[in-house]
Scaffold this motif. Structure first.
Motif, PDB file in Angstrom:
ATOM      1  N   GLY A 102    -126.285 -31.836 113.800  1.00 34.24           N
ATOM      2  CA  GLY A 102    -125.131 -31.180 113.210  1.00 34.24           C
ATOM      3  C   GLY A 102    -125.449 -29.990 112.335  1.00 34.24           C
ATOM      4  O   GLY A 102    -124.680 -29.054 112.231  1.00 34.24           O
ATOM      5  N   LEU A 103    -126.621 -29.996 111.722  1.00 42.55           N
ATOM      6  CA  LEU A 103    -126.906 -28.893 110.805  1.00 42.55           C
ATOM      7  C   LEU A 103    -127.362 -27.653 111.537  1.00 42.55           C
ATOM      8  O   LEU A 103    -127.687 -26.648 110.924  1.00 42.55           O
ATOM      9  CB  LEU A 103    -128.014 -29.313 109.847  1.00 42.55           C
ATOM     10  N   ARG A 104    -127.389 -27.743 112.870  1.00 46.23           N
ATOM     11  CA  ARG A 104    -127.975 -26.671 113.653  1.00 46.23           C
ATOM     12  C   ARG A 104    -127.369 -25.317 113.323  1.00 46.23           C
ATOM     13  O   ARG A 104    -128.079 -24.386 112.956  1.00 46.23           O
ATOM     14  CB  ARG A 104    -127.763 -26.986 115.117  1.00 46.23           C
ATOM     15  N   MET A 105    -126.050 -25.193 113.417  1.00 49.93           N
ATOM     16  CA  MET A 105    -125.446 -23.883 113.192  1.00 49.93           C
ATOM     17  C   MET A 105    -125.616 -23.460 111.752  1.00 49.93           C
ATOM     18  O   MET A 105    -125.812 -22.286 111.459  1.00 49.93           O
ATOM     19  CB  MET A 105    -123.958 -23.923 113.538  1.00 49.93           C
ATOM     20  N   ALA A 106    -125.536 -24.409 110.827  1.00 51.60           N
ATOM     21  CA  ALA A 106    -125.663 -24.037 109.422  1.00 51.60           C
ATOM     22  C   ALA A 106    -127.048 -23.457 109.154  1.00 51.60           C
ATOM     23  O   ALA A 106    -127.194 -22.420 108.499  1.00 51.60           O
ATOM     24  CB  ALA A 106    -125.409 -25.256 108.539  1.00 51.60           C
TER      25      ALA A 106
ATOM     26  N   CYS B 187    -127.370 -20.019 110.786  1.00 55.26           N
ATOM     27  CA  CYS B 187    -126.742 -18.982 109.970  1.00 55.26           C
ATOM     28  C   CYS B 187    -127.614 -18.671 108.758  1.00 55.26           C
ATOM     29  O   CYS B 187    -127.762 -17.516 108.360  1.00 55.26           O
ATOM     30  CB  CYS B 187    -125.357 -19.419 109.497  1.00 55.26           C
TER      31      CYS B 187
END
Lengths: 430, 288, 338
Positions: free
Chosen positions: C299-303, C306
């Motif tokens: 889940g933290l991939r996009m965060a 960025c």
């Protein structure tokens, strides 16, 4: 001399090595990998995953699944396809699928994609890699349509949940009851402009026309809509007695529920509106949810039914493990059942070979939380309205006040599950 | 009748979305593409104060606005300072920051039915055949108040004039003694605070979810462009055009065309009169 | 004498080898020739070999990277002309839809749909953006941002070309290797062609338009026509990328107009450095594998993605390529300010 000793030592090691490399039974048995590629950060995905983990825990507590004569535990691996979030390209979601399939090599996939678009695109991918796929979220009839085009190629794909046709039939029959018992006959349709909801609403519209309902309107809203005042105003002005509302994106449904309350629309809400069906609806939306009717598909997703003890058991186990009841849009009883269906198929097939597994899956006959699970020739689960022993079932429930004045969800259709009769709100009695 | 009333409400909601964005971009020239993310973040902050700390809603709202303002201020110093002047980098950095925040919120599990802010007051009144709830009336009131405040602030206070000076010509402003970094960060803080205020009154109308962040950003962009950057009057007119356009389209053409209206409006305005209806940025910027 | 505070500054000087290689006599020395050739030739060779080494999932990542690279290159080309676009998704989606619909409704094989989509997308985008090329800066950017969203919603609402469901089961390329090589070769060819064009006379006019269009106008050159041509070229390249992806994944859907396809090329160029096409290429070859390898983080991939993007842009505002080129060609010395 030294070289000789070295060579001897190496030969000794080589001879002894195989002993360490023997597979051991019991604790060190190879787990069977179950893949869950879905949109993990939406209610559907996260609660579905929780249900799957619950099922896997139960099976592993009994030692696992017998494959041939070795009992092997189940292991769940996840991949986030992010297809529940707006703006995720299909290719991105498919990459998640492909990465999981090629790197983790699951024996089977459960839950599957959330968006219908992604599911249909993934069908080709899954067929290419020959992985049995038990879908439990996407409701679109497009799945069957695509399946029919090449059953031999797509035979690895199954659907262990309802599709829009089933849900629409339940609501249609509820509307029949409303007409028969109370003489209501004016309806306004509002629906989300995605494939499955279009199908649902189209079916309802046809049914209403055939059974003599006057249609006050047939409004489609884009799934990102956040303002339903035009339709609600129409409902008020045309004095529609029933609003048939089909929506699954929680955001829009929440706005709709609140707007319905705020605009004081004197119509009965019937359909699929997740926030109205949630256990915390009275708190989140308000006491005005009373009398609203929602279809829950399939049974066991969020409401414990007195006449189907299995649903109560499932929800109790869920609450015990996770501390909360699942939220309504999540079709988690299907997710729970799909693991058991898979386990039973593995047991019957005696191996993890995909083709043998598919054959065993086709012959599934399992009594699950959502009813009796059997697949028809299009590889979708059969649903009906007569009995949970024969087919899968859904339920329609209405919020009613009980003796103490608390709002409870009372199943009203189908008859073999009903715990009460449909009540008309006082402001609708003529 | 209901068309008028709901058109009005919709327009004011759009104006509220835009007020913070237009302050930053139109007036101080700072592209703050994390506007939508700040909007939603303030909503979730308030929710946390409300539920986790048990504070009353008024207090939670005020605290959340303050925290978002501080966050906007920090954004400038941490993110924008090094890349001021490179419009491409500014855009990407703020956008990525916004996206990152939204993703963090989703990861922490902030989605679902229970994330909903309570209404300020329940109940409603009836104007003719149309029922409006008090919350929406409150929204309209807040919208009007904020727009008036923005206009007064930008035209009559020293700080507001300094904001506009920075957008018009940074070098001249520097030579007059307006320190661009300080003013820039103030303007971002104020823009964030305005976004948070809008969130506090609008979010109770529905549920909260990260995807609202992107939607708010697009609407804010649409209204700002249509009305013309830098002009408060333009922003109002722009929001009315789009707001009424949406409701009318829903009523007369079909509800699913609602989303298309703001997009088509932008394209139309940009083709016909690029600086927007009331924009004062003239030919030097948009022309040839 | 009073002790003045010593002030220091960094002085940059060209390396000796750079000065020597600026003239024709570079070919006299193997070392000098290598100095010039290696940075250009090595990546090309590496890219040409990779399809043979990477299979399956990572092969797809390579195709992905080349596709985004093509979009980034087209963005950079338009930026060289002064057109700042936030809507590469428009080109991508156009190409995808043209190729997909031709294939689905008329059963035309990929070997014809891909060139058709390239040309068609270029033409259509040039026509769509024609009326607005006179805009500059943020206004042009807004239109390009809105157009793909508008088209996406239109297709969604009217349901043509497959509507929300999209069109599945399109015909694939003869083999995965062919597809990967097509992507890599297309990407390299585009990079090469763009670099040559921008340094030619034609490119000179384009760059002049970016720097000062009034001056160019006063030279009796029709800048609108040139800008439309630039849009056509970029649109064609973007359409090629879209068509390639559609056939590679055998699926066409609304998501080809996704915001992702607009923002990621811009981020790639911001990371890699604007102005030189090599920067765009490097940026996308870095960002796409980064995004894929972060999948393991769930889940933290996009965060995190960025976050990395922000840190890179703040840390190197000029872009990776410019930084690397500077380090390669120059060295720094700390000297006193006298």
């Amino acid at each position: 001399m030294k070289k000789g000793i070295l060579v001897m030592a190496l030969m000794f090691l080589f001879a002894v090595c195989p002993i360490f490399m023997q597979p051991q039974d019991g604790l060190c048995a190879d787990p069977i990998v179950i893949g869950v590629p879905t949109s993990l950060y939406t209610p559907f995905g996260s609660y579905g995953l929780k249900a799957v983990n619950l099922a896997v825990e139960e099976i592993n507590a009994k030692g696992g699944v017998p494959v041939g004569n070795v009992k092997r535990p189940l292991k769940v691996v996840v991949a986030d396809t992010r297809d529940g979030e707006p703006g995720t390209p299909v290719h991105d979601a498919l990459m998640a699928y492909e990465k999981m399939i090629t790197e983790q090599k699951p024996a089977a996939i459960v839950i599957g994609a959330f968006r219908s678009e992604v599911l249909i695109a993934a069908m080709d991918l899954v067929a290419k890699y020959k992985v049995p796929h038990l879908g439990t979220i996407a409701q679109t009839p497009g799945f069957q349509a695509q399946f029919k085009k090449d059953p031999a190629k797509y035979k690895y794909l199954f659907r262990v949940t309802t599709d829009a046709l089933v849900d629409a039939t339940y609501i249609a029959h509820t509307l029949d009851m409303l007409k028969k018992d109370f003489g209501l006959d004016k309806i306004l349709h509002i629906y989300q402009d995605t494939a499955w909801a279009k199908f649902f609403a189209g079916f309802l519209q046809k049914h209403c026309k055939e059974t003599g309902w006057t249609e006050a309107g047939y409004e489609a809203y884009a799934d990102g809509a956040s303002d339903f005042s035009p339709a609600l105003t129409k409902a008020k002005e045309s004095k529609a007695q029933v609003i048939g509302m089909i929506w699954d994106v929680p955001l829009g449904a929440g706005v709709f529920a609140k707007q319905y309350v705020a605009m004081k629309v004197p119509s009965l809400l019937v359909g699929f509106i997740p926030p109205m069906g949630s256990p915390i609806a009275p708190k989140a939306v308000g006491p005005e949810v009373e009398y609203g009717m929602t279809v829950e598909f399939p049974v066991g997703a969020t409401l414990a039914l007195a006449k189907l003890p299995k649903t109560g058991e499932f929800l109790d186990k869920f609450k015990k493990k996770y501390g909360e009841l699942p939220e309504p849009p999540a079709v988690n009883s299907s997710a729970y059942d799909s693991v058991f269906v898979l386990a039973s198929a593995i047991e019957r097939a005696g191996s993890l070979d995909p083709d043998k597994l598919v054959e065993a899956l086709e012959k599934t006959d399992y009594p699950g939380v959502s009813g009796k699970i059997k697949f028809n020739q299009d590889h979708i689960m059969v649903f009906g309205e007569k009995s949970a022993e024969e087919t899968g079932v859904c339920v329609v429930f209405q919020w009613q006040k009980d003796k103490d004045g608390n709002l409870k969800r009372v199943p009203v259709y189908p008859e073999f599950l009903a715990e009460g009769k449909i009540l008309l709100p006082p402001w609708m009695k003529k | 009748m209901s068309l008028l009333i709901y058109g009005l409400i919709n327009s004011v909601i759009l104006a509220l979305y835009t007020v913070g964005f237009s302050l930053c971009y139109g007036i101080s020239g700072i592209a703050n593409f994390s506007h939508g993310a700040l909007y939603i973040l303030s909503g979730f902050t308030a929710w946390n104060f409300l539920n986790a700390a048990g504070l009353p809603f008024y207090l939670a709202a005020v605290l959340s606005v303050m925290i978002t303002a501080i966050l906007g201020f920090l954004f400038y110093w941490v993110l924008l300072l090094r890349v001021r002047g490179i419009p491409l980098a500014e855009l990407i950095v703020t956008f990525a920051a916004g996206m990152g925040m939204l993703e963090l919120l989703t990861w922490k599990g902030f989605y679902g039915m229970r994330y909903s802010l309570p209404l300020f007051m329940k109940g409603g009144i009836e104007i003719g055949p149309v029922a409006i709830d008090f919350q929406r009336i409150f929204v309209v009131g807040t919208g009007v108040a904020l727009v008036v405040f923005l206009w007064l602030f930008v035209h009559h206070t020293r700080v507001g004039l300094a904001f506009r000076a920075m957008a018009q010509n940074e070098r001249t402003a520097l030579s007059v003694g307006i320190e661009s970094d300080w003013i820039g960060s103030l303007s971002m803080a104020l823009g964030a605070a305005l976004a948070a205020t809008a969130a506090m009154v609008i979010l109770p109308l529905g549920m909260m979810e990260s995807s609202i962040g992107l939607e708010v950003l697009i609407y804010a962009l649409a209204v700002a462009i249509v009305g013309g950057l830098e002009s408060t009057l333009g922003m109002i007119v722009g929001s009315f055009i789009i707001g009424f356009g949406q409701i009318a389209a829903a009523r007369y053409i079909g509800a699913k065309w609602m989303i298309i209206v703001p997009l088509a409006a932008i394209v139309l305005v940009l083709v016909v009169k690029p600086s927007g209806i009331f924009g004062k940025f003239k030919e030097l910027e948009e022309r040839v | 004498m009073a002790e003045a505070k010593v002030q220091r500054r960094r002085k940059r000087l060209d390396r000796g080898i750079k000065a020597r290689t600026d003239t024709i006599f570079v070919i006299a020395s193997k070392r000098d020739t290598l100095y010039l050739l290696l940075p250009r030739v090595l990546p090309v060779i590496a890219l040409l070999i990779l399809p043979l080494v990477l299979k399956g999932y990572w092969g797809k990542v390579l195709v992905f990277a080349c596709m985004y690279g093509l979009l980034a290159l087209s963005w950079d080309f338009m930026a060289c002309c002064g057109l700042f676009s936030l809507g590469q998704a428009l080109f991508f989606g156009m190409g995808a839809y043209i190729a997909g619909t031709l294939n689905h409704y008329f059963q035309i094989p990929p070997i014809i749909t891909v060139p058709a989509a390239t040309l068609g997308s270029g033409l259509l985008c040039a026509m769509l953006l024609g009326p607005v090329v006179r805009l500059k800066g943020v206004y042009f950017a807004m239109i390009t941002l809105m157009l793909p969203l508008l088209l996406k919603k239109m297709i969604d609402t009217t349901g043509i070309f497959g509507g929300t469901h999209g069109l599945p089961s399109l015909s694939p390329f003869p083999s995965e290797l062919v597809a990967t090589y097509l992507a890599v070769v297309g990407f390299l060819a585009c990079l090469f062609i763009f670099r040559r064009v921008i340094n030619s006379d034609y490119g000179l006019v384009l760059r002049a338009i970016r720097d000062d269009d009034r001056a160019v106008m006063s030279g009796a050159i029709n800048i609108y026509w040139r800008k439309i041509q630039a849009v056509f070229i970029s649109g064609a390249v973007g359409g090629f990328a879209g068509a390639l992806m559609t056939h590679h994944y055998q699926f066409l859907g609304l998501s080809t107009f996704a915001l992702d396809y607009s923002i990621l090329p811009v981020a790639a160029v911001a990371l890699g450095g604007q102005g030189t096409f090599a920067g765009a290429a490097i940026g996308s070859l870095f960002l796409v594998p980064l995004s894929e390898s972060l999948r393991a983080l769930g889940g933290l991939r996009m965060a995190i993605y960025c976050g990395i993007l922000i840190v890179s842009i703040i840390g190197l505002p000029e872009g990776i390529f410019h930084y690397m080129a500077r380090k390669y060609h120059q060295f720094e010395k700390v000297v006193e300010v006298k």
